[in-house]
Every structure is written in structure tokens, then in C-alpha cells.
Write an enzyme that holds these catalytic residues in place. Structure first.
Site, PDB file in Angstrom:
ATOM      1  N   LYS A  87       0.827  -1.223   0.000  1.00 36.80           N
ATOM      2  CA  LYS A  87       0.000   0.000   0.000  1.00 36.80           C
ATOM      3  C   LYS A  87       0.859   1.269   0.000  1.00 36.80           C
ATOM      4  O   LYS A  87       0.468   2.292  -0.563  1.00 36.80           O
ATOM      5  CB  LYS A  87      -0.954   0.009   1.209  1.00 36.80           C
ATOM      6  CG  LYS A  87      -2.024  -1.075   1.101  1.00 36.80           C
ATOM      7  CD  LYS A  87      -2.785  -1.273   2.405  1.00 36.80           C
ATOM      8  CE  LYS A  87      -3.883  -2.318   2.217  1.00 36.80           C
ATOM      9  NZ  LYS A  87      -4.460  -2.796   3.461  1.00 36.80           N
ATOM     10  N   VAL A 129      -0.140  -8.760   6.373  1.00 32.57           N
ATOM     11  CA  VAL A 129      -0.604  -9.991   7.032  1.00 32.57           C
ATOM     12  C   VAL A 129       0.245 -11.223   6.732  1.00 32.57           C
ATOM     13  O   VAL A 129       0.032 -12.276   7.333  1.00 32.57           O
ATOM     14  CB  VAL A 129      -2.082 -10.353   6.708  1.00 32.57           C
ATOM     15  CG1 VAL A 129      -3.046  -9.439   7.405  1.00 32.57           C
ATOM     16  CG2 VAL A 129      -2.324 -10.444   5.239  1.00 32.57           C
ATOM     17  N   TYR A 168      -5.048  -5.535  -7.636  1.00 28.63           N
ATOM     18  CA  TYR A 168      -4.797  -5.412  -6.194  1.00 28.63           C
ATOM     19  C   TYR A 168      -4.235  -6.717  -5.606  1.00 28.63           C
ATOM     20  O   TYR A 168      -3.296  -6.699  -4.815  1.00 28.63           O
ATOM     21  CB  TYR A 168      -6.095  -5.008  -5.485  1.00 28.63           C
ATOM     22  CG  TYR A 168      -5.975  -4.963  -3.971  1.00 28.63           C
ATOM     23  CD1 TYR A 168      -5.352  -3.900  -3.330  1.00 28.63           C
ATOM     24  CD2 TYR A 168      -6.481  -5.998  -3.177  1.00 28.63           C
ATOM     25  CE1 TYR A 168      -5.231  -3.870  -1.941  1.00 28.63           C
ATOM     26  CE2 TYR A 168      -6.361  -5.971  -1.794  1.00 28.63           C
ATOM     27  CZ  TYR A 168      -5.743  -4.905  -1.186  1.00 28.63           C
ATOM     28  OH  TYR A 168      -5.625  -4.884   0.188  1.00 28.63           O
ATOM     29  N   TYR A 183      -1.834  -0.528  11.202  1.00 28.47           N
ATOM     30  CA  TYR A 183      -3.284  -0.658  11.368  1.00 28.47           C
ATOM     31  C   TYR A 183      -3.750   0.117  12.605  1.00 28.47           C
ATOM     32  O   TYR A 183      -3.193   1.158  12.917  1.00 28.47           O
ATOM     33  CB  TYR A 183      -3.726  -2.130  11.481  1.00 28.47           C
ATOM     34  CG  TYR A 183      -3.065  -3.083  10.528  1.00 28.47           C
ATOM     35  CD1 TYR A 183      -3.138  -2.877   9.147  1.00 28.47           C
ATOM     36  CD2 TYR A 183      -2.380  -4.206  10.968  1.00 28.47           C
ATOM     37  CE1 TYR A 183      -2.552  -3.771   8.259  1.00 28.47           C
ATOM     38  CE2 TYR A 183      -1.795  -5.095  10.081  1.00 28.47           C
ATOM     39  CZ  TYR A 183      -1.884  -4.866   8.741  1.00 28.47           C
ATOM     40  OH  TYR A 183      -1.302  -5.726   7.869  1.00 28.47           O
TER      41      TYR A 183
HETATM   42  N1  GLN Z   1      -4.105  -8.640   0.728  1.00 32.20           N
HETATM   43  C1  GLN Z   1      -4.543  -8.352   2.041  1.00 32.20           C
HETATM   44  C2  GLN Z   1      -6.016  -7.959   2.059  1.00 32.20           C
HETATM   45  O1  GLN Z   1      -6.447  -7.175   1.299  1.00 32.20           O
HETATM   46  C3  GLN Z   1      -3.706  -7.279   2.637  1.00 32.20           C
HETATM   47  C4  GLN Z   1      -4.132  -6.949   4.037  1.00 32.20           C
HETATM   48  C5  GLN Z   1      -3.011  -6.802   5.008  1.00 32.20           C
HETATM   49  O2  GLN Z   1      -1.857  -7.136   4.777  1.00 32.20           O
HETATM   50  N2  GLN Z   1      -3.384  -6.324   6.156  1.00 32.20           N
HETATM   51  O3  GLN Z   1      -6.755  -8.435   2.875  1.00 32.20           O
END
Ligand code: GLN
Length: 309
Positions: A68, A263, A193, A245
Site C-alpha cells: 500500500k 498480514v 490489487y 493498522y
Molecule cells: N491482501 C490483504 C487484504 O487485502 C492485505 C491486508 C493486510 O496485509 N493487512 O486483505
């Protein structure tokens, strides 16, 4: 004080590694379930090109939410600040990264920031190119430049696994399409994405990107400017306010550096004017941050006085 040696780093990794037992590997993207919960590795990349590391740093991880920051940098370069912030806001949410609630309750129906899924989808929407392939190709070229590694690619398995199960992200897209935040075909955007999230690299590559942000957009060894300084600044600010987050406030107090997690268990850190950090530890805490990675950063921050506040 510079980080002294890989041996010292190794000691901190061994201490932090104990915490992997308290975490859980992400399983809502089926392909991520295969990750080894017990692993922890780190690379630190200095401006003079030297690197210290500990753990299995050759292990590749997918970027997930770390991407992101990179799509934001590309969209800002493509469209400029004014255009980007027409579609996405500046503020932290206090909600989980995939939450939909603020899209509905906020008066202006645009995502609150580019580090939550809704905001990131709106940002990816702004990456320029005639087709999904061209847009993804531009992102890969940009990331290859940032890492200095022309071999960077993505995991098809992880991308497909997320594409097939990404119902919540699709719903964020449809909501934003209804409100005019995005105006392209949702399946194409999801394709782009999920591929961006599945871009793979090792901790060293991640640390090298962190270093470029730490140096305000310049690769210090070659002295090549890879990002406008204002783009690096905006990205680092979001990393501080929203990068971990809804744990970003606590992280700013305990560690105090711009960082972004994903994640898959990756964390990219940028210690202003000092070094870049790449961490991998697949076991996550309840907010989705690498549990041992966070402990390791806390220890590093104390040991090397990293906190910028
Ligand atoms: N690809 C994951 C999603 O959109 C990315 C989220 C993350 O790393 N927090 O859920």
C-alpha cells in the site's frame, strides 16, 4: 549509534522469537496458511550499502499491505497530491484494516486513508496504464527500481488464492463504485490489487526499500532520486499514523519510527536518515501485525535509540 553487528542482531532475534508461539499465521487468504509460524528474520540496510541480518533472510514473503505504501508512492507520482486526496483521506480510522463501517458512516463517502484496504483499493485505481497488465508492469518496474533487484516478481499462487476469496474487498470496491470513488470494472481492479499484494521479496529487498524512504526518496549509494521528496514524506507520515493498522498509536509510542506491516508477517521500517529495516515473522497478533516482529522492533528501538519523538 549504528547497529553494531549481525551477532548482536541475532541475540535480539532469539529473544523476540519466543513470542512467535503467542501468534497465529493469517489464514483468511488460504495460501498464507502454509507459512512457518516459528520463523523470524531481519535485515538492516545502511546508506553506505552495508547490511546486517539475522535469521533466514533469503526466505521470500509477499508484501500484502506493505504494498500500500508503494502504490501510494506511484499514484502520487502519477496523479499528484491534489488528485489522490480527492479520492482518499488523511486520517487514521481506529478500525481493522478491512473494515467497511467508516465508508458508510463518514459524510463524504471516501476511504479515510490509503493504508486501509478501502483506501488502498482507491489508490490502486489511480495507477496509470492502458490495461491491468500495463499498470501492474509499471508497479513492478517501480519496485524493481526501489530494491535495485530486477528479479522481483509476484506469487501467482498467493494472488489467485486471494482473488478467489476476496469477497470483503470486492464489497469495498462496489461500495466505492456506487459513490464514485472508483469508476473501473471491479474484477480488473481486484486482479491488480491481489497481484500487488502478492509481490514477493526477501527481507533484504524490503530493507532496501525502507532505506530509500528513510533517505527521503534517494538511493544513497548511487545518489539517484527514485521518489520526489514530498512523496517520500507523505508515505512516511502515513506509515507513522496508520502503518501498523489500529495499533499505530501504541507502535509510535513504543518504537517511534515510520513502519508498515502486512498480514504475511512482513514489516518494512524506515529510520529517518539512518537505515532501512525488513522483517519477516509470520505469526501475527490479533490486529494482524507480526507479533515477534513488533517485539524485535521494540528492542531495537531501545537498544539503538531509534524513537524519533
Ligand atoms: N491482501 C490483504 C487484504 O487485502 C492485505 C491486508 C493486510 O496485509 N493487512 O486483505
Amino acid at each position: 549509534m549504528p547497529c553494531q553487528s549481525s551477532e548482536q542482531l541475532n541475540e535480539l532475534v532469539l529473544k523476540a522469537k519466543k513470542f512467535t508461539k503467542q501468534g497465529k499465521v493469517a489464514d483468511y487468504i488460504p495460501a498464507l496458511k502454509k507459512a512457518n509460524r516459528d520463523e523470524l528474520s531481519i535485515a538492516i540496510y545502511h546508506p553506505d550499502g552495508t547490511c546486517i541480518s539475522a535469521g533466514d533472510i533469503q526466505q521470500k514473503i509477499t508484501l500484502q499491505s506493505i504494498s500500500k505504501v508503494l502504490t501510494l508512492a506511484l499514484a502520487l507520482t502519477d496523479c499528484g497530491e491534489a488528485e489522490v486526496f480527492k479520492r482518499v483521506g488523511y486520517e487514521p480510522t481506529g478500525d481493522p484494516f478491512n473494515s467497511i463501517v467508516k465508508l458508510e458512516t463518514n459524510k463524504v463517502s471516501k476511504p479515510l486513508n490509503p493504508m486501509i484496504n478501502a483506501g488502498a483499493l482507491a489508490v490502486t485505481h489511480m495507477i496509470k496504464g492502458k490495461s491491468i497488465e500495463e499498470r501492474f508492469g509499471r508497479l513492478l518496474t517501480f519496485i524493481r527500481e526501489l530494491t535495485g533487484n530486477s528479479g522481483i516478481s509476484y506469487s501467482k499462487e498467493v494472488a489467485v488464492s486471494e482473488f478467489e476469496t476476496s469477497h470483503l474487498n470486492r464489497s469495498l470496491c462496489y461500495f466505492m463504485k456506487q459513490h464514485g470513488v472508483i469508476n473501473e470494472e471491479v474484477e480488473g481492479l481486484m486482479d491488480l490489487y491481489t497481484k500487488q499484494c502478492a509481490i514477493e521479496m526477501d527481507c533484504l529487498d524490503l530493507a532496501r526499500i525502507g532505506l530509500v524512504f528513510a533517505m527521503d526518496g534517494v538511493e544513497p549509494k548511487t545518489e539517484k532520486r527514485l521518489l520526489p521528496a514530498y512523496v517520500a514524506r507523505i508515505c512516511k507520515t502515513f506509515m507513522v499514523t496508520c502503518g501498523m493498522y489500529n495499533a499505530s498509536g501504541e507502535f509510535a509510542i513504543r518504537v517511534g519510527i515510520p513502519a508498515k506491516s502486512g498480514v504475511s508477517g512482513g514489516i518494512m521500517g524506515a529510520v529517518p536518515n539512518r537505515f532501512g529495516i525488513g522483517i519477516f515473522g509470520a505469526a501475527l497478533d490479533e490486529k494482524g501485525n507480526s507479533i515477534a516482529g513488533l517485539k524485535l522492533l521494540e528492542m531495537l528501538s531501545v537498544e539503538y535509540s531509534l524513537n524519533m519523538f
